[in-house]
Structure formats: C-alpha cells, structure tokens
Design a protein around this motif. Structure first.
Motif, PDB file in Angstrom:
ATOM      1  N   VAL A   1       0.814  -1.223   0.000  1.00  0.00           N
ATOM      2  CA  VAL A   1       0.000   0.000   0.000  1.00  0.00           C
ATOM      3  C   VAL A   1       0.846   1.271   0.000  1.00  0.00           C
ATOM      4  O   VAL A   1       0.315   2.369   0.156  1.00  0.00           O
ATOM      5  N   HIS A   2       2.155   1.128  -0.171  1.00  0.00           N
ATOM      6  CA  HIS A   2       3.067   2.280  -0.238  1.00  0.00           C
ATOM      7  C   HIS A   2       3.000   3.147   1.036  1.00  0.00           C
ATOM      8  O   HIS A   2       2.924   4.377   0.966  1.00  0.00           O
ATOM      9  N   ARG A   3       2.997   2.499   2.177  1.00  0.00           N
ATOM     10  CA  ARG A   3       3.029   3.220   3.442  1.00  0.00           C
ATOM     11  C   ARG A   3       4.123   2.598   4.296  1.00  0.00           C
ATOM     12  O   ARG A   3       4.289   1.379   4.320  1.00  0.00           O
ATOM     13  N   LYS A   4       4.861   3.438   5.039  1.00  0.00           N
ATOM     14  CA  LYS A   4       5.965   2.923   5.829  1.00  0.00           C
ATOM     15  C   LYS A   4       5.516   2.263   7.123  1.00  0.00           C
ATOM     16  O   LYS A   4       6.116   1.300   7.579  1.00  0.00           O
ATOM     17  N   LYS A   5       4.481   2.799   7.739  1.00  0.00           N
ATOM     18  CA  LYS A   5       4.083   2.288   9.052  1.00  0.00           C
ATOM     19  C   LYS A   5       2.584   2.059   9.133  1.00  0.00           C
ATOM     20  O   LYS A   5       1.974   2.231  10.185  1.00  0.00           O
ATOM     21  N   PHE A   6       1.982   1.681   8.008  1.00  0.00           N
ATOM     22  CA  PHE A   6       0.534   1.498   8.022  1.00  0.00           C
ATOM     23  C   PHE A   6       0.156   0.277   8.850  1.00  0.00           C
ATOM     24  O   PHE A   6      -0.612   0.359   9.793  1.00  0.00           O
ATOM     25  N   ALA A   7       0.682  -0.878   8.484  1.00  0.00           N
ATOM     26  CA  ALA A   7       0.547  -2.069   9.320  1.00  0.00           C
ATOM     27  C   ALA A   7       1.766  -2.090  10.239  1.00  0.00           C
ATOM     28  O   ALA A   7       2.896  -2.026   9.773  1.00  0.00           O
ATOM     29  N   ARG A   8       1.547  -2.139  11.527  1.00  0.00           N
ATOM     30  CA  ARG A   8       2.651  -1.985  12.472  1.00  0.00           C
ATOM     31  C   ARG A   8       3.694  -3.084  12.326  1.00  0.00           C
ATOM     32  O   ARG A   8       3.376  -4.266  12.260  1.00  0.00           O
ATOM     33  N   VAL A   9       4.938  -2.674  12.257  1.00  0.00           N
ATOM     34  CA  VAL A   9       6.058  -3.622  12.232  1.00  0.00           C
ATOM     35  C   VAL A   9       6.625  -3.685  13.637  1.00  0.00           C
ATOM     36  O   VAL A   9       7.164  -2.719  14.155  1.00  0.00           O
ATOM     37  N   SER A  10       6.508  -4.841  14.268  1.00  0.00           N
ATOM     38  CA  SER A  10       6.909  -4.978  15.658  1.00  0.00           C
ATOM     39  C   SER A  10       8.144  -5.848  15.779  1.00  0.00           C
ATOM     40  O   SER A  10       8.346  -6.780  15.010  1.00  0.00           O
ATOM     41  N   ASN A  11       8.988  -5.526  16.760  1.00  0.00           N
ATOM     42  CA  ASN A  11      10.126  -6.382  17.066  1.00  0.00           C
ATOM     43  C   ASN A  11       9.702  -7.639  17.809  1.00  0.00           C
ATOM     44  O   ASN A  11      10.490  -8.554  17.998  1.00  0.00           O
ATOM     45  N   THR A  12       8.460  -7.657  18.252  1.00  0.00           N
ATOM     46  CA  THR A  12       7.925  -8.830  18.950  1.00  0.00           C
ATOM     47  C   THR A  12       6.819  -9.434  18.106  1.00  0.00           C
ATOM     48  O   THR A  12       5.700  -8.920  18.091  1.00  0.00           O
ATOM     49  N   PRO A  13       7.100 -10.511  17.350  1.00  0.00           N
ATOM     50  CA  PRO A  13       6.063 -11.145  16.548  1.00  0.00           C
ATOM     51  C   PRO A  13       4.893 -11.581  17.421  1.00  0.00           C
ATOM     52  O   PRO A  13       5.047 -11.893  18.600  1.00  0.00           O
ATOM     53  N   GLY A  14       3.703 -11.606  16.810  1.00  0.00           N
ATOM     54  CA  GLY A  14       2.525 -12.050  17.543  1.00  0.00           C
ATOM     55  C   GLY A  14       1.719 -10.929  18.146  1.00  0.00           C
ATOM     56  O   GLY A  14       0.765 -11.174  18.883  1.00  0.00           O
ATOM     57  N   ARG A  15       2.068  -9.662  17.851  1.00  0.00           N
ATOM     58  CA  ARG A  15       1.354  -8.536  18.430  1.00  0.00           C
ATOM     59  C   ARG A  15      -0.034  -8.331  17.813  1.00  0.00           C
ATOM     60  O   ARG A  15      -0.900  -7.752  18.434  1.00  0.00           O
ATOM     61  N   THR A  16      -0.215  -8.732  16.551  1.00  0.00           N
ATOM     62  CA  THR A  16      -1.521  -8.572  15.927  1.00  0.00           C
ATOM     63  C   THR A  16      -2.458  -9.619  16.487  1.00  0.00           C
ATOM     64  O   THR A  16      -2.323 -10.804  16.200  1.00  0.00           O
ATOM     65  N   ARG A  17      -3.419  -9.176  17.297  1.00  0.00           N
ATOM     66  CA  ARG A  17      -4.283 -10.116  18.010  1.00  0.00           C
ATOM     67  C   ARG A  17      -5.735 -10.003  17.583  1.00  0.00           C
ATOM     68  O   ARG A  17      -6.607 -10.612  18.193  1.00  0.00           O
ATOM     69  N   GLU A  18      -6.002  -9.220  16.567  1.00  0.00           N
ATOM     70  CA  GLU A  18      -7.351  -9.068  16.054  1.00  0.00           C
ATOM     71  C   GLU A  18      -7.334  -9.272  14.544  1.00  0.00           C
ATOM     72  O   GLU A  18      -6.286  -9.239  13.912  1.00  0.00           O
TER      73      GLU A  18
END
Length: 214
Positions: free
Chosen positions: A58-75
């Motif tokens: 989608v040409h966005r740098k931080k649209f979907a959060r990039v986390s150093n801790t995998p598994g943060r997306t819980r929804e």
C-alpha cells in the motif's frame, strides 16, 4: 521525442488513493465492518514479514505496524482501500512465546472469519522462502484447500537469498507443496521485488465473484 531504446515506463497496477482503518474483530462472532466490498485476507506466521509486505503493497511505511515482537496482531484488522476493496490482516500464528491460551483463542478467530465472511474473494498466504513450511503453515494450507478459497502464495524475504539459490528454492517449494507456478509470488519488502505482481494478483482476486456456492 521518446527514446525507443528506453525501457518502458513502469505503470503501478494499484495506485493507492485512499486508505482507512475500519476497525478490528477481537473475538469470534464479534463486531466487524459491514461486508459491502470485496475482501482479500493476508495470513501467515507471526515472523513471516506480513506487516512489512502490507506496508510495501500500500506504499506506506508504518501502516501495518512492524513490531520487534512477533505475535502482536491479536485481532482481525480491516482496511478499506480506495473504496474499492477491504484488505484484511489476520492474526499471525505460530509464535513460540505466545501462550497456549492465546493461540487457542486466535485459531477460532481466524477460522471464524474465513468461514463466515460472505465477501471474502481470496487469501494471500505468506511463507518465508528460507524456511521449511511449519506444521501450522501446512495446516493453514490444508484448511484453505478444504474451504476451496482462491489462494495466492507470497514467498517473503527473497532478498536474503542469492539470485540462483532463490530461483531454485522457489521451484522447490512450489513442487513440494504441489502449487501451480502462477500461484507463487516471490516477494521482498526490502527491494520491492514482487510488489507489482502481488498488487496485480490482489486486483485479480477482488475482480472474481464470491467463491462460495450460493
């Protein structure tokens, strides 16, 4: 006058004109946006690079959060793109440090979405090109085959391999998983390789009628 020897100008198959976060579904049967637009969902292990891939798409740098801790997306997160379709980011699975209770909660959430979304047109399933598919990866692929949902495989992190090794590895994975070569897209969030191919595949997916039989 244009130079006939010059390479053709790149045309972006998916120009992003608007992008809106619609909200997240936190539990099976919980709130979700009204399904009025075609949906394409993205699935994969927690450390496969899904957020980076979506950001590139989608040409966005931080649209979907990039986390150093995998598994943060819980929804199950919903994003409206160009008022044309909905991009659905499914929770990552398979991260070892997530408790068994949370893992047990995510599985019905993912399955509930996939089984119960009338406007779902297809899935982009991510696999790390450097790794053998995990048991959970294989379970997900079997589940998608059982449902009969159209599926595209994005092989992430191809920039980590040399060119020759990359081509061999892509072919090896396609054969071992009995995938059609046209179903597989090598992708790099670092070099942008595969972005336009993936964008075109997403547009092809949403152009299809709902895959579920009436």
């Amino acid at each position: 006058m244009s130079d006939p020897a010059a390479p053709p100008k790149r045309v972006d198959p998916l120009v992003i004109r608007s992008l809106d976060f619609m909200g997240g579904m936190a539990e099976t049967g919980g709130w979700r946006p009204e399904p009025t637009l075609p949906e394409v969902a993205f699935a994969g292990r927690s450390n496969v690079g899904k957020s980076s891939l979506i950001n590139r798409l989608v040409h966005r740098k931080k649209f979907a959060r990039v986390s150093n801790t995998p598994g943060r997306t819980r929804e199950v997160n919903f994003f409206r793109v160009n008022d044309q379709f909905v991009l659905v980011d499914l929770p990552g699975y398979g991260y070892a440090r997530i408790s068994k209770e949370k893992k047990a909660g995510w599985r019905p959430l993912i399955e509930g979405y996939l089984r119960g979304s009338p406007e779902l047109r297809g899935i982009v399933q991510l696999l790390d090109v450097r790794r053998e598919p995990s048991g959970e990866d294989l379970e997900m692929l079997d589940f998608l085959a059982e449902l009969g949902v159209p599926t595209v495989i994005a092989l992430t992190k191809v920039d980590k391999l040399a060119t020759r090794a990359r081509a061999e590895r892509v072919g090896e994975l396609a054969r071992s998983l009995s995938l059609d070569p046209g179903q597989v897209i090598p992708f790099s969030a670092v070099s942008n390789e595969g972005r336009d191919d993936l964008a075109s595949a997403v547009l092809d997916i949403i152009a299809q009628p709902p895959w579920r039989a009436p």
